[in-house]
Write an enzyme that holds these catalytic residues in place. Structure first.
Site, short mmCIF file in Angstrom:
data_model
loop_
_atom_site.label_atom_id
_atom_site.label_comp_id
_atom_site.label_asym_id
_atom_site.label_seq_id
_atom_site.Cartn_x
_atom_site.Cartn_y
_atom_site.Cartn_z
N HIS A 1 6.64 18.28 -5.23
CA HIS A 1 6.83 18.69 -3.84
C HIS A 1 8.12 19.49 -3.70
CE1 HIS A 1 4.43 14.88 -3.67
NE2 HIS A 1 3.65 15.72 -3.00
N HIS B 1 13.65 15.26 0.65
CA HIS B 1 13.00 15.70 1.90
C HIS B 1 13.79 15.35 3.17
CE1 HIS B 1 9.46 16.94 -0.22
NE2 HIS B 1 9.14 15.71 -0.60
N GLY C 1 0.79 -1.24 0.00
CA GLY C 1 0.00 0.00 0.00
C GLY C 1 0.82 1.28 0.00
N GLY D 1 8.93 12.41 4.30
CA GLY D 1 8.36 12.27 2.96
C GLY D 1 8.97 11.19 2.10
#
Length: 371
Positions: A173, A136, A22, A144
């Site tokens: 991002h 990040h 997931g 992140g």
């Protein structure tokens, strides 16, 4: 622009890691990208390296020893012994502990570091590491989906030889970990084309659905102005592919060609260039994009049809095309006028930046003439 030497770093094991069921970050996208690079025949124009693996010392050039020591020791099997550290180092849903975590960091960071070393020693003009670009990660913590900030470590290496490094980020991002790391030095400039433009216009959130024309309308004049003012002696380009149309997490409407145009435009300045991956959560689109950009970097026109002999051919159904149709999930909320305001704002800010800051440099190897 013939005669450019392009080094390409790939560890055959890097695509075999799993963040967990997931989780949107799929290292497997790197295996798919590499397969396209091979089956399009691009390898003939690349210097392909199985990269160096970064060690504890390399990683602690930026990160704290306590944090890297934790990454070395923690595993899904012993994670219960590290409960207090999980919060301390921001290891939660976004940044899970998975099997081989430290090895994964070592591979993608080592490849970026070796790319920087080869550029420093003029062994290549362009270095590519699609497994890198994890922008990040912070000095003391994961963030992140990023654990070790390979970009910061590569830039630190480049600063041994280069007075000024320009960092460009086209991920959806913002490259906050890189910006933060170099916030207090004028030897690195960060230019981030992220979804949130509040760096430029604090009162205005960036709009969704930006398309190729709007994106390049901002990208080209901004990068041109930055290069003219700042005069970087090396460039690092983070090519996060979550700014593509149809990304699982992103909300932009860029095509592979529009994304690639940023790479092509940056290459044309002829400055030593380190090209890195980053975000991108629809693996087949990430692979198409990065394979296409590898082709651009070696000046190769690639057939639109995906090579049928790639073992991942079925991933590209139903169109089997290198350039899938752009699916616009939301209207482009960026008016021409709004984008022109951003460009003007950036341009005004640049005028206040010291023109090509000259730097007090120590320990610069003497074989390189002073700039």
């Amino acid at each position: 622009m013939g005669g450019k030497t392009v080094a390409y770093f790939y560890d055959p094991d890097v695509g075999n890691f799993h963040y967990g069921p997931g989780h949107p970050m799929k290292p497997h996208r790197l295996s798919i990208t590499h397969s396209l690079v091979l089956h399009y025949g691009l390898y003939k124009k690349l210097q392909i390296y199985r990269p160096y693996r970064a060690n504890f010392h390399d990683m602690t050039r930026f990160h704290s020893e306590e944090y890297i020591d934790f990454l070395m020791r923690v595993s899904p099997q012993n994670v219960q012994n590290f409960t207090k550290n999980l919060g301390q180092f921001n290891m939660a849903d976004d940044c899970p502990v998975f099997d081989g975590l430290y090895d994964f960091c070592s591979m993608y960071t080592g490849a970026s570091l070796e790319g920087a070393v080869k550029l420093n020693h003029s062994c290549c003009d362009v270095a590519i590491n699609w497994s890198g670009g994890l922008h990040h990660a912070k000095k003391f913590e994961a963030s992140g989906f990023c654990y070790v900030n390979d970009i910061v470590i590569a830039i630190l290496e480049m600063l041994k030889y280069h007075p000024r490094v320009l960092y460009i980020d086209i991920d959806i991002h913002h490259g906050d970990g890189v910006q933060e790391a170099f916030y207090l030095t004028d030897r690195v400039m960060t230019v981030s084309f992220s979804q949130i433009w509040e760096l430029f216009l604090p009162w205005h959130r960036g709009h969704e659905g930006i398309d190729d024309a709007s994106y390049t309308q901002v990208f080209k004049p901004v990068i041109e102005a930055v290069i003219e003012y700042y005069r970087p002696t090396a460039i690092v380009l983070q090519c996060g592919a979550d700014s593509l149309s149809g990304d699982r997490l992103g909300c932009f409407s860029l095509s592979t060609k529009g994304h690639g145009e940023c790479v092509n435009f940056t290459k044309k300045f002829g400055v030593p260039l380190l090209v890195l991956g980053g975000g991108g959560y629809t693996p087949r689109n990430v692979a198409r994009c990065w394979a296409y950009e590898t082709g651009l970097l070696v000046d190769t026109d690639m057939p639109t049809e995906i090579p049928y002999n790639t073992e991942y051919f079925q991933y590209f159904a139903p169109d089997f095309s290198l350039h899938p149709e752009v699916i616009t999930r939301q209207e482009n909320g960026n008016s021409r006028q709004y984008l022109e305001t951003i460009i003007k704002h950036v341009s005004d800010n640049l005028k206040m930046v010291q023109h090509a800051p000259s730097v007090q440099m120590q320990d610069v190897p003497s074989r390189r003439p002073a700039h």
